[in-house]
Design a protein around this motif. Sequence first.
Motif, short mmCIF file in Angstrom:
data_model
loop_
_atom_site.label_atom_id
_atom_site.label_comp_id
_atom_site.label_asym_id
_atom_site.label_seq_id
_atom_site.Cartn_x
_atom_site.Cartn_y
_atom_site.Cartn_z
N PHE A 98 0.79 -1.26 -0.32
CA PHE A 98 0.04 -0.09 0.00
C PHE A 98 0.80 1.24 -0.04
N MET A 99 2.04 1.30 0.75
CA MET A 99 2.80 2.40 0.95
C MET A 99 3.52 2.62 -0.63
N LEU A 100 3.96 1.57 -0.98
CA LEU A 100 4.64 1.65 -2.22
C LEU A 100 3.89 2.34 -3.33
N VAL A 101 2.56 1.76 -3.68
CA VAL A 101 1.65 2.30 -4.65
C VAL A 101 1.34 3.83 -4.34
N ALA A 102 1.03 4.11 -3.07
CA ALA A 102 0.59 5.51 -2.79
C ALA A 102 1.44 6.61 -2.85
N ALA A 103 2.83 6.12 -2.48
CA ALA A 103 3.74 7.00 -2.70
C ALA A 103 4.15 7.32 -4.26
N GLY A 104 3.98 6.41 -5.07
CA GLY A 104 4.33 6.44 -6.66
C GLY A 104 3.50 7.66 -6.91
N ILE A 105 2.17 7.26 -6.82
CA ILE A 105 0.78 7.98 -7.32
C ILE A 105 1.01 9.37 -6.95
N ALA A 106 1.41 9.52 -5.62
CA ALA A 106 1.37 10.90 -5.03
C ALA A 106 2.49 11.94 -5.78
N ALA A 107 3.72 11.07 -5.87
CA ALA A 107 4.76 11.83 -6.54
C ALA A 107 4.41 12.32 -7.91
N GLY A 108 3.71 11.12 -8.64
CA GLY A 108 3.46 11.12 -10.05
C GLY A 108 2.63 12.59 -10.25
N LEU A 109 1.49 12.72 -9.21
CA LEU A 109 0.76 13.94 -9.64
C LEU A 109 1.43 15.09 -9.07
N SER A 110 2.38 15.18 -8.56
CA SER A 110 2.95 16.33 -7.84
C SER A 110 3.22 17.65 -8.64
N GLY A 111 3.38 17.32 -10.23
CA GLY A 111 3.49 18.37 -10.83
C GLY A 111 2.38 19.24 -10.98
N ARG A 112 1.20 18.93 -10.52
CA ARG A 112 0.06 19.63 -10.58
C ARG A 112 -0.07 20.56 -9.33
N LEU A 113 0.62 20.26 -8.36
CA LEU A 113 0.42 21.15 -7.03
C LEU A 113 1.35 22.20 -7.17
N ASP A 114 0.89 23.36 -6.42
CA ASP A 114 1.69 24.34 -6.12
C ASP A 114 2.72 24.30 -5.07
N SER A 115 3.87 24.95 -5.13
CA SER A 115 4.91 24.80 -4.28
C SER A 115 4.48 24.89 -2.84
N SER A 116 3.72 25.96 -2.88
CA SER A 116 3.30 26.41 -1.18
C SER A 116 2.35 25.53 -0.72
N TYR A 117 1.78 24.86 -1.21
CA TYR A 117 0.78 23.59 -0.78
C TYR A 117 1.83 22.56 -0.19
N LEU A 118 3.04 22.27 -1.01
CA LEU A 118 3.82 21.16 -0.30
C LEU A 118 4.58 21.76 0.90
N GLN A 119 4.97 23.12 0.98
CA GLN A 119 5.56 23.60 2.19
C GLN A 119 4.52 23.45 3.38
N LEU A 120 3.32 23.83 3.12
CA LEU A 120 2.08 23.77 4.06
C LEU A 120 2.04 22.36 4.59
N LEU A 121 2.10 21.34 3.61
CA LEU A 121 1.88 19.96 4.08
C LEU A 121 3.06 19.46 5.04
N PHE A 122 4.32 19.90 4.40
CA PHE A 122 5.42 19.43 5.32
C PHE A 122 5.24 20.04 6.73
N GLY A 123 5.04 21.47 6.68
CA GLY A 123 5.04 22.27 8.05
C GLY A 123 4.08 21.95 8.73
N GLY A 124 2.73 21.70 8.28
CA GLY A 124 1.52 21.35 9.19
C GLY A 124 1.70 19.99 9.87
N ILE A 125 2.02 18.78 8.99
CA ILE A 125 2.10 17.77 9.57
C ILE A 125 2.97 17.39 10.29
N ALA A 126 4.26 18.04 10.01
CA ALA A 126 5.47 18.06 10.96
C ALA A 126 5.27 18.44 12.40
N ILE A 127 4.55 19.71 12.50
CA ILE A 127 4.54 20.32 13.71
C ILE A 127 3.44 19.53 14.73
#
Length: 284
Positions: A98-127
């Motif tokens: 499950f982890m392997l497939v989900a990581a690949g799909i998420a990364a493959g779709l990453s080009g459609r995400l704004d850079s700030s969304y990735l920053q907020l995702l990292f910061g929010g979950i990490a805190i």
Amino acid sequence: MLTTTHAPDVLLLMAVGLLSTGVIAGLLAGLLGVGGGIVIVPVLFLLFTYLEVPSAIVMHMVVATSLATIIPISLSSAREHYRRAAVDMDVFRHWAPFMLVAAGIAAGLSGRLDSSYLQLLFGGIAIYVAATMIRGKTSAADAAPEGSTITPLGRGATGGIISALIGAASALMGIGGGSIAVPVLSALQLPVHRAVGTAAAFGFLIAVPGAIGFAIAGFGTEGRLPFSLGFINLPAAVIIFSTSLFFVPLGSRIAHALDPKRLRRAFGFFLLLSALNILSGVVP
């Protein structure tokens, strides 16, 4: 691709900074069962911003390059923990697909995400994870018998959903999954040292499809740094992981010499600092 040049002394200073990052990342990979992304992501964000990578893709390059470094780092860390019988292979077999497939799909779709969304995702979950690790009680998981494994909640369909979410979020954050997997596994009653070791093994599963997905998503994108494979900057990745691999065994030895409470708190404080550093780029 980006063609901006910098003075040789500045580039030398950056190389030293990347080498130092590799040392710290290697220690943390062995110590905390992470791929080093909690250190690598903030440092690369500062570096790539200074090198004038466009804001629209800076976080994509940071995350992709971090994932590329995590591949060898997490493999080395997992091997060290496996030698100490700290990787729960039963949990690994249940969660890995499950982890392997989900990581690949998420990364493959990453080009459609704004850079700030990735920053907020990292910061929010990490805190959130950092706060949980710093204040959380440790007795339930750490008092579990040595041969115990996760509760039934971590198996079947529920376990598949949990592991898929960890894989997808970690790939988009540019981390090896330890920052999310360790507290989750601990909450499911896995002793902390085995949670750390198992999370180290998860890092490889997340980093490989994640790096491939970001590499594909970045092909043809304008503004990338020279010598980049998609969103992955190869020189930065090589400098970091070539240094960190020498320090993973030391971090692993330190981890097994610490008590669980101190290990969790060390993990939490490192993660909190990293999160605040990343969020400073998007939060006024």
